[in-house]
Motif scaffolding. Structure first.
Motif, PDB file in Angstrom:
ATOM      1  N   ASN A  85       0.794  -1.223   0.000  1.00  0.00           N
ATOM      2  CA  ASN A  85       0.000   0.000   0.000  1.00  0.00           C
ATOM      3  C   ASN A  85       0.831   1.280   0.000  1.00  0.00           C
ATOM      4  OD1 ASN A  85       0.905  -0.198   2.685  1.00  0.00           O
ATOM      5  ND2 ASN A  85      -0.772   1.086   3.352  1.00  0.00           N
ATOM      6  N   TYR A 125       9.756  17.184  -0.560  1.00  0.00           N
ATOM      7  CA  TYR A 125       8.899  16.340   0.283  1.00  0.00           C
ATOM      8  C   TYR A 125       9.677  15.862   1.510  1.00  0.00           C
ATOM      9  CZ  TYR A 125       5.897  12.248   1.316  1.00  0.00           C
ATOM     10  OH  TYR A 125       5.091  11.310   1.910  1.00  0.00           O
ATOM     11  N   ASP A 204       9.492  10.112  -8.266  1.00  0.00           N
ATOM     12  CA  ASP A 204       8.314   9.819  -7.437  1.00  0.00           C
ATOM     13  C   ASP A 204       7.097  10.500  -8.081  1.00  0.00           C
ATOM     14  OD1 ASP A 204       6.391   9.485  -5.550  1.00  0.00           O
ATOM     15  OD2 ASP A 204       7.472  10.480  -3.921  1.00  0.00           O
TER      16      ASP A 204
HETATM   17  N1  PMP Z   1       5.443  10.798  -2.514  1.00  0.00           N
HETATM   18  C1  PMP Z   1       4.933  12.026  -2.416  1.00  0.00           C
HETATM   19  C2  PMP Z   1       5.523  13.136  -3.224  1.00  0.00           C
HETATM   20  C3  PMP Z   1       3.887  12.285  -1.532  1.00  0.00           C
HETATM   21  O1  PMP Z   1       3.404  13.529  -1.427  1.00  0.00           O
HETATM   22  C4  PMP Z   1       3.349  11.217  -0.776  1.00  0.00           C
HETATM   23  C5  PMP Z   1       2.219  11.419   0.184  1.00  0.00           C
HETATM   24  N2  PMP Z   1       2.175  12.626   0.821  1.00  0.00           N
HETATM   25  C6  PMP Z   1       3.915   9.945  -0.915  1.00  0.00           C
HETATM   26  C7  PMP Z   1       4.949   9.759  -1.807  1.00  0.00           C
HETATM   27  C8  PMP Z   1       3.429   8.786  -0.123  1.00  0.00           C
HETATM   28  O2  PMP Z   1       2.977   7.814  -0.988  1.00  0.00           O
HETATM   29  P1  PMP Z   1       2.479   6.398  -0.492  1.00  0.00           P
HETATM   30  O3  PMP Z   1       1.203   6.581   0.234  1.00  0.00           O
HETATM   31  O4  PMP Z   1       2.315   5.629  -1.763  1.00  0.00           O
HETATM   32  O5  PMP Z   1       3.553   5.806   0.390  1.00  0.00           O
END
Ligand code: PMP
Length: 408
Positions: A85, A125, A204
């Motif tokens: 997930n 991030y 990402d």
């Molecule tokens: N990458 C970015 C740039 C995000 O903003 C977020 C959630 N805030 C995530 C990854 C997290 O993703 P995941 O729920 O798939 O772990």
């Protein structure tokens, strides 16, 4: 505005005893309700090829799940891996794998390098930066502009320093500025000469399909461009359905060159005897195809866009023309980036907290939690109700005016 007036406004704000939270980019309960029907799916445990989804196996993920997301993530289905997930977990694991097993084209394990450096476009991030801290990876900030990271800086650093093994990129509707990388930026990333043979772009693409308007941003195909420029193994692509279906129960993706995918699967085979294929079937049955997914994302946009508009409207009303703030107006993604006068962000966030408005800590958008200009504040508008959001942003503006007035 005089200092007296700013102080009076702030005192009135504190008196209201607000309790509002703009910290994290979470979907609101109404957004989660859009996927409620998933809770009774899938209607069959059988995949298209007859695979029994209830059992172990199929480490790369079901073909129909990979096919559904291949185009959206710009990764051929055969080069996509479906995970659990959290795409963050796949990023975490990619780094662990690289620390412990030589990546294709590399000379030694990252764990055997005296120092590893990642470039960190800022604002960025915070959880990417937290991963680097966790693994002792040195972070070097690179400024973002409206085309993506400053590529003159990136090209110079990767070319001259073999310690630079990675760069974090949120290429579409970036967290937190909302910027989408231009075609030229993506091309330069794919083509640039690098000193480290095992350099990787951590791409990402968390907001690949998270458009808020009828004019979706277009992103160039990094994986294809890397291959075209003779750097097929350069890109690690990530994505997930955390903000498509259910943030706690989505599916995630890793995509890359055939060599990198084989490397990733060889390592992850030690971790798991196969992913949750029932959830993969659930996603395919619920979203159906690219058009079904786009229609679902439009329903998200109907809920979220008014919130982005509200932030823009209230900031304009309260701070427009004062010279005290600039902010991004993204057309997708989950965040807005607010810049206040230099040296004020920490104090603004502290004042907001004291008035019951929780914001992401100032500095979180930069490596080591340190924004040298102490200027950038990340706003996450999706979770609160529209009314709460408007109150929070108006309150935030009161704090900006107070801190600016106190600084003279
Ligand atoms: N990458 C970015 C740039 C995000 O903003 C977020 C959630 N805030 C995530 C990854 C997290 O993703 P995941 O729920 O798939 O772990």
């Amino acid at each position: 505005m005089t200092l007296d007036q700013a102080v009076r406004d702030y005192e009135a704000l504190v008196q209201r005893g607000l309790k509002l939270d703009l910290t994290r980019g979470k979907p609101s309960p109404h957004q989660l309700d859009l996927s409620e029907a998933m809770l009774t799916l899938p209607s069959t445990h059988l995949a298209a090829d007859g695979t029994d989804g209830r059992n172990y196996g199929n480490q790369q993920g079901l073909a129909e799940t990979r096919e559904l997301f291949a185009g959206l993530l710009q990764v051929p289905a055969g080069q996509l891996v479906v995970g659990g997930n959290s795409s963050l977990a796949m990023m975490h694991d990619s780094i662990v794998h690289a620390l412990l097993s030589v990546v294709p084209g590399g000379e030694r394990r990252w764990a055997d390098e005296p120092e590893i450096v990642f470039l960190c476009p800022v604002p960025g991030y915070d959880r990417h930066f937290a991963l680097c801290e966790r693994f002792g990876i040195t972070m070097v900030a690179v400024p973002m502009n409206d085309q993506g990271p400053d590529m003159d800086v990136v090209e110079r650093l990767v070319a001259e320093d073999a310690r630079v093994k990675g760069i974090w990129c949120v290429p579409k509707y970036s967290n937190p500025s909302g910027v989408t990388y231009s075609d030229e930026t993506v091309r330069r990333l794919a083509a640039m000469p690098v000193a480290a043979p095992d350099f990787r772009i951590f791409w990402d693409n968390a907001y690949a399909v998270h458009h808020l308007t009828d004019a979706p941003a277009e992103l160039a195909d990094l994986l294809a461009l890397c291959a075209e420029h003779g750097n097929a193994d350069r890109a690690f692509v990530y994505g997930s359905t955390s903000k498509v279906t259910l943030a706690g129960s989505g599916i995630s993706f890793f995509g890359s060159s055939p060599a990198n995918v084989a490397w990733f699967l060889a390592n992850s085979a030690k971790q798991t005897i196969g992913p949750d294929k029932i959830n993969q079937l659930r996603h395919v049955e619920f979203l159906r195809d690219a058009e079904g997914l786009a229609a679902h994302m439009r329903r998200h946009a109907e809920l979220i866009w008014p919130k982005f508009e509200a932030v823009d409207r209230v900031l304009n009303k309260e701070l427009g023309g004062t010279g005290l703030a600039t902010w991004s107006s993204p057309t997708g993604g989950y965040f807005i980036s607010l810049d206040v006068p230099e040296g004020c962000a920490r104090e603004v966030v502290a004042k907001a907290k004291a008035a019951g408005i929780a914001l992401t800590p100032a500095g979180a958008t930069h490596p080591y939690g340190d924004d040298p200009a102490d200027r950038t504040i990340r706003i996450a508008p999706t979770f609160p109700t529209l009314d709460e959001l408007e109150q929070a942003i108006a309150g935030l503006a009161v704090c900006v005016r107070l801190v600016a007035a106190q600084r003279g």
